[in-house]
Enzyme design. Structure first.
Site, PDB file in Angstrom:
ATOM      1  N   ASP A   1      19.659 -77.574 -61.937  1.00 49.90           N
ATOM      2  CA  ASP A   1      19.283 -76.158 -61.919  1.00 49.90           C
ATOM      3  C   ASP A   1      18.486 -75.745 -60.675  1.00 49.90           C
ATOM      4  O   ASP A   1      17.308 -76.100 -60.525  1.00 49.90           O
ATOM      5  CB  ASP A   1      18.449 -75.825 -63.157  1.00 49.90           C
ATOM      6  CG  ASP A   1      19.113 -76.247 -64.462  1.00 49.90           C
ATOM      7  OD1 ASP A   1      19.821 -77.278 -64.453  1.00 49.90           O
ATOM      8  OD2 ASP A   1      18.915 -75.569 -65.476  1.00 49.90           O
TER       9      ASP A   1
ATOM     10  N   GLU B   1      21.893 -71.655 -62.404  1.00 46.13           N
ATOM     11  CA  GLU B   1      21.629 -70.591 -63.383  1.00 46.13           C
ATOM     12  C   GLU B   1      20.240 -69.962 -63.231  1.00 46.13           C
ATOM     13  O   GLU B   1      19.980 -68.913 -63.797  1.00 46.13           O
ATOM     14  CB  GLU B   1      21.773 -71.127 -64.812  1.00 46.13           C
ATOM     15  CG  GLU B   1      20.681 -72.130 -65.163  1.00 46.13           C
ATOM     16  CD  GLU B   1      20.328 -72.152 -66.631  1.00 46.13           C
ATOM     17  OE1 GLU B   1      21.112 -71.636 -67.438  1.00 46.13           O
ATOM     18  OE2 GLU B   1      19.261 -72.684 -66.969  1.00 46.13           O
TER      19      GLU B   1
ATOM     20  N   HIS C   1      21.575 -68.891 -68.887  1.00 48.50           N
ATOM     21  CA  HIS C   1      21.212 -67.694 -68.114  1.00 48.50           C
ATOM     22  C   HIS C   1      22.400 -67.066 -67.383  1.00 48.50           C
ATOM     23  O   HIS C   1      22.212 -66.256 -66.484  1.00 48.50           O
ATOM     24  CB  HIS C   1      20.107 -68.031 -67.105  1.00 48.50           C
ATOM     25  CG  HIS C   1      18.805 -68.400 -67.745  1.00 48.50           C
ATOM     26  ND1 HIS C   1      18.197 -67.610 -68.695  1.00 48.50           N
ATOM     27  CD2 HIS C   1      18.006 -69.486 -67.598  1.00 48.50           C
ATOM     28  CE1 HIS C   1      17.071 -68.188 -69.084  1.00 48.50           C
ATOM     29  NE2 HIS C   1      16.936 -69.337 -68.443  1.00 48.50           N
TER      30      HIS C   1
ATOM     31  N   HIS D   1      24.903 -78.507 -70.513  1.00 46.11           N
ATOM     32  CA  HIS D   1      23.648 -77.772 -70.369  1.00 46.11           C
ATOM     33  C   HIS D   1      22.994 -77.680 -71.745  1.00 46.11           C
ATOM     34  O   HIS D   1      23.385 -76.855 -72.576  1.00 46.11           O
ATOM     35  CB  HIS D   1      23.974 -76.387 -69.811  1.00 46.11           C
ATOM     36  CG  HIS D   1      22.781 -75.656 -69.297  1.00 46.11           C
ATOM     37  ND1 HIS D   1      22.242 -75.886 -68.056  1.00 46.11           N
ATOM     38  CD2 HIS D   1      22.016 -74.704 -69.862  1.00 46.11           C
ATOM     39  CE1 HIS D   1      21.211 -75.089 -67.876  1.00 46.11           C
ATOM     40  NE2 HIS D   1      21.029 -74.364 -68.961  1.00 46.11           N
TER      41      HIS D   1
ATOM     42  N   HIS E   1      19.448 -78.243 -67.724  1.00 42.55           N
ATOM     43  CA  HIS E   1      18.691 -77.306 -68.554  1.00 42.55           C
ATOM     44  C   HIS E   1      17.238 -77.690 -68.811  1.00 42.55           C
ATOM     45  O   HIS E   1      16.379 -76.825 -68.829  1.00 42.55           O
ATOM     46  CB  HIS E   1      19.367 -77.018 -69.901  1.00 42.55           C
ATOM     47  CG  HIS E   1      18.579 -76.090 -70.796  1.00 42.55           C
ATOM     48  ND1 HIS E   1      18.420 -74.747 -70.504  1.00 42.55           N
ATOM     49  CD2 HIS E   1      17.888 -76.306 -71.943  1.00 42.55           C
ATOM     50  CE1 HIS E   1      17.680 -74.180 -71.452  1.00 42.55           C
ATOM     51  NE2 HIS E   1      17.330 -75.105 -72.327  1.00 42.55           N
TER      52      HIS E   1
HETATM   53 FE   LIG Z   1      17.797 -73.989 -66.077  1.00 42.25          FE
HETATM   54 FE   LIG Z   2      19.252 -73.319 -69.064  1.00 44.17          FE
END
Ligand SMILES: [Fe+2]
Ligand SMILES: [Fe+2]
Length: 283
Positions: free
Chosen positions: A10, A41, A70, A154, A179
């Protein structure tokens, strides 16, 4: 010749984008990477992605962008989700959800790689379908000629991620988790030849709580009062993993974690892409 696939966790805000810009080209050269997949994201001000930022990370050398819970925080990305084969959303969302859950891209060596994304159901806010059944459907959909496949799972719960690794063992080449924004130390080749890691960690500021200013998060957690969770700026790192995969069988030969330290960021937000800090709700 096996191919080498780098996956990145991420990307958070301007700090995450800057460290990818500064460090990715060298990393690709040094590690002889054939394909780069990055979950982005959190790149737009901490939640979501815009078309502008999507084009920026593509220019830095990211071949495929994946997204998680997201995905639709910035609706500006919807046209790109509908038109580009280089950005995907979780495959186990509604059939009416904008974008595609999987894609097939070619490496510079001409190897076809199937990439798909899934979202977990345990401790996740976004309602979704069974990710295990969705994974089976996606794998059946890839053309037979596609031997190498990569899954971004995720999810919050380690149990669900480890279970997905075993579910896909021998059927996907590389299953990596995103995530939680915290890297895990369990990178390994599973019994039937799938490279697996529960979470590659975020690419962003680690002097923080999951990428957000620690003072703000602590204030919220110690008082119960709302505080805006601005993106932090210090101890920026690019985190990911590289798997080496036999392109004729799709089996993974090795996996190694990657962590590259960058400079402290000059600010938390990209001016035109941050629409104000968000407030909690998971990363
Ligand atoms: Fe994230
Ligand atoms: Fe996430």
């Amino acid at each position: 010749m096996p191919i080498r696939i780098l996956v990145i966790g991420d990307i958070v805000g301007r700090p995450g984008r800057q460290v990818v810009c500064a460090k990715l080209p060298n990393l690709v050269r040094e590690k002889k990477v054939d394909l780069v997949i990055a979950n982005a994201e959190n790149i737009a001000g901490g939640s979501g992605i815009t078309q502008n930022l999507f084009h920026k990370v593509r220019a830095y050398g990211v071949d495929v962008v994946t997204l998680g819970d997201h995905v639709y925080r910035k609706l500006d990305i919807v046209p790109a989700l509908q038109s580009s084969e280089r950005i995907i959303r979780p495959a186990n969302l509604s059939t009416q959800a904008a974008g595609r859950g999987f894609t097939v891209v070619q490496t510079s060596k001409g190897v076809s790689v199937g990439v798909f994304a899934l979202i977990g159901r345990i401790y996740m806010n976004l309602p979704s379908d069974d990710p295990f059944a969705a994974a089976d459907r996606v794998l059946q959909t890839f053309p037979r000629a596609v031997k190498v496949t990569v899954c971004d799972f995720h999810a919050e719960a380690s149990s669900e991620k480890v279970a997905m690794g075993h579910h896909l063992d021998g059927r996907a080449s590389f299953v990596f988790g995103t995530h939680t924004h915290v890297p895990t130390a369990d990178a390994k080749i599973l019994q039937a030849g799938t490279a697996f890691i529960s979470d590659v960690g975020m690419t962003g500021p680690y002097d923080s709580v999951l990428g957000r200013r620690k003072d703000r998060v602590l204030k919220h957690m110690t008082t119960n009062m709302p505080h805006s969770f601005d993106v932090a700026t210090n101890d920026v790192r690019l985190c990911g993993a590289i798997a080496e995969i036999d392109e004729t069988t799709g089996r993974a030969l090795s996996i190694e974690r990657v962590e590259v330290a960058g400079e402290n960021a000059d600010g938390p937000y990209d001016s035109d892409d941050a629409r104000g800090p968000s407030q909690g709700g998971g990363e």
